[in-house]
Design an enzyme around this catalytic site. Structure first.
Site, short mmCIF file in Angstrom:
data_model
loop_
_atom_site.label_atom_id
_atom_site.label_comp_id
_atom_site.label_asym_id
_atom_site.label_seq_id
_atom_site.Cartn_x
_atom_site.Cartn_y
_atom_site.Cartn_z
N MET A 30 -4.90 -5.33 4.60
CA MET A 30 -5.01 -5.03 3.17
C MET A 30 -4.17 -6.04 2.39
O MET A 30 -3.80 -5.80 1.25
CB MET A 30 -4.54 -3.60 2.90
CG MET A 30 -5.44 -2.59 3.62
SD MET A 30 -5.49 -0.96 2.87
CE MET A 30 -3.82 -0.45 3.13
N LEU A 33 0.60 -10.08 3.19
CA LEU A 33 0.82 -10.39 4.60
C LEU A 33 2.30 -10.64 4.92
O LEU A 33 3.03 -11.20 4.11
CB LEU A 33 0.00 -11.63 4.99
CG LEU A 33 -1.51 -11.53 4.77
CD1 LEU A 33 -2.21 -12.80 5.26
CD2 LEU A 33 -2.11 -10.29 5.46
N HIS A 34 2.68 -10.24 6.13
CA HIS A 34 4.04 -10.50 6.62
C HIS A 34 3.93 -11.03 8.04
O HIS A 34 2.81 -11.17 8.58
CB HIS A 34 4.89 -9.22 6.53
CG HIS A 34 4.22 -8.01 7.14
ND1 HIS A 34 4.00 -7.89 8.49
CD2 HIS A 34 3.72 -6.89 6.57
CE1 HIS A 34 3.41 -6.73 8.73
NE2 HIS A 34 3.21 -6.11 7.58
N GLY A 36 4.26 -9.74 10.84
CA GLY A 36 3.49 -8.89 11.76
C GLY A 36 2.01 -9.26 11.71
O GLY A 36 1.36 -9.45 12.75
N HIS A 37 1.48 -9.41 10.48
CA HIS A 37 0.06 -9.81 10.35
C HIS A 37 -0.15 -11.19 10.96
O HIS A 37 -1.17 -11.45 11.61
CB HIS A 37 -0.35 -9.90 8.87
CG HIS A 37 -0.35 -8.60 8.13
ND1 HIS A 37 0.49 -8.34 7.09
CD2 HIS A 37 -1.11 -7.48 8.30
CE1 HIS A 37 0.25 -7.13 6.62
NE2 HIS A 37 -0.71 -6.59 7.33
N LYS A 151 2.28 -0.46 14.77
CA LYS A 151 3.05 0.36 13.82
C LYS A 151 2.19 1.55 13.39
O LYS A 151 2.65 2.65 13.28
CB LYS A 151 3.49 -0.45 12.61
CG LYS A 151 4.32 0.41 11.64
CD LYS A 151 4.92 -0.38 10.53
CE LYS A 151 3.90 -0.74 9.48
NZ LYS A 151 3.42 0.42 8.70
N SER A 187 6.19 -4.07 6.98
CA SER A 187 5.11 -3.36 6.31
C SER A 187 4.93 -3.97 4.94
O SER A 187 5.92 -4.41 4.33
CB SER A 187 5.50 -1.89 6.16
OG SER A 187 4.70 -1.27 5.18
O1 PAF Z 1 -3.83 -1.08 8.68
C1 PAF Z 1 -4.37 -1.47 7.63
O2 PAF Z 1 -3.89 -2.38 6.96
C2 PAF Z 1 -5.63 -0.78 7.14
O3 PAF Z 1 -5.61 0.58 7.42
C3 PAF Z 1 -6.92 -1.43 7.68
C4 PAF Z 1 -7.04 -1.29 9.18
C5 PAF Z 1 -6.96 -2.90 7.29
C6 PAF Z 1 -8.14 -0.75 7.06
O4 PAF Z 1 -8.14 -0.85 5.67
#
Ligand code: PAF
Length: 282
Positions: A30, A33-34, A36-37, A151, A187
């Site tokens: 969503m 970004l950090h 973790g992403h 997480k 997060s």
């Molecule tokens: O974990 C998330 O960021 C969201 O729940 C996801 C999996 C991208 C779905 O919108």
């Protein structure tokens, strides 16, 4: 780096003959970004010829309108961060209209009860929203592998269940939690904490780590009591839930069973910002 804002453009690109034979890794996010992403992206880049990251704040998974309206949106910064992993990553950042086509409703899923525990109890409709968007992203991207952070462990188990039940041909890869130097789980919501709150939020990981230690020798009841008492003493933090649950069924642990794998799950409010964390207990 390629950026697509509509599903039709992305589908045409991925359908071009040379691309369809290659393995595709999808990292659904969503945004905001950090590290973790970025670790999910690195993992995806190592194992797939094509990597797609979706950036979409999915309205149907928010049960709290304030949480949705305050969710950080930082597309330009996100793109800069993605480029630090690789210039070849495809960014899919669609609008709500492009995804929902005027019908912003969730599908209803049966995840064999996994959806009724923890996050499901406190965020009604959340997992139907997650299932809806993840299924739609899988339909669009048709990934070989899809990457999710541990997480959101309950979400990870639910997505595995959805894939199994709907027989979607994708491998779900769970990736370890990334933590800030004080232990706070990374997060996107951490962005909304003040510097002091962010520092103090270290208590969440500290407490579940102590719970992990206690669980080695004490009953689940003693561990529950310890965590509840710890947060009663913290005036800036409100414990929403602490649960020790079976990793597979997510059912609460009442009495320890040596053959089962358990995990602790926690949700805490810090000044209306909801943070979650989890740790394996055995
Ligand atoms: O974990 C998330 O960021 C969201 O729940 C996801 C999996 C991208 C779905 O919108």
């Amino acid at each position: 780096m390629l950026l697509f804002n509509t599903q039709n453009e992305l589908i045409s690109y991925l359908n071009s003959t040379s691309n369809r034979e290659m393995s595709v890794g999808l990292v659904p996010t969503m945004g905001a970004l950090h590290e973790g992403h970025l670790s999910l992206l690195s993992e995806a880049c190592q194992h797939n010829a094509i990597v797609v990251i979706s950036i979409f704040v999915n309205p149907t998974q928010f049960n709290n309108p304030e949480d949705l309206s305050k969710y950080p949106k930082t597309l330009d910064k996100d793109i800069e961060k993605i480029k630090t992993v690789s210039d070849d990553i495809i960014v899919f950042a669609p609008s709500v209209e492009d995804i929902y086509r005027g019908e912003m409703v969730s599908e209803h899923f049966d995840f064999d009860g996994l959806e009724n525990q923890m996050e499901g109890k406190f965020r009604p409709g959340h997992f139907n929203g997650v299932g809806t968007i993840v299924k739609r992203l899988f339909d669009i991207v048709k990934p070989t592998n899809a990457y999710f952070g541990e997480k959101d462990f309950q979400q990870l188990q639910i997505i595995k269940k959805m894939v199994e039940k709907l027989k979607i041909p994708v491998t779900i890869v769970g990736c370890p939690i990334y933590r800030e130097s004080n232990g706070l789980a990374m997060s996107s919501r951490n962005e909304r904490l003040s510097a002091t709150e962010r520092k103090e939020a270290a208590i969440i990981y500290k407490t579940i780590s102590q719970a992990q230690n206690l669980f080695k020798t004490k009953s689940a009841e003693v561990v529950y009591e310890f965590v509840i008492k710890t947060f009663e003493k913290q005036s800036n933090f409100e414990l929403e839930y602490f649960e020790i649950a079976d990793e597979t069924t997510l059912l609460p642990c009442i009495r320890k069973n040596k053959t089962k794998k358990y995990r602790a799950f926690i949700a805490v409010f810090v000044n209306k910002i909801r943070l979650i964390d989890t740790i394996s207990l055995n």
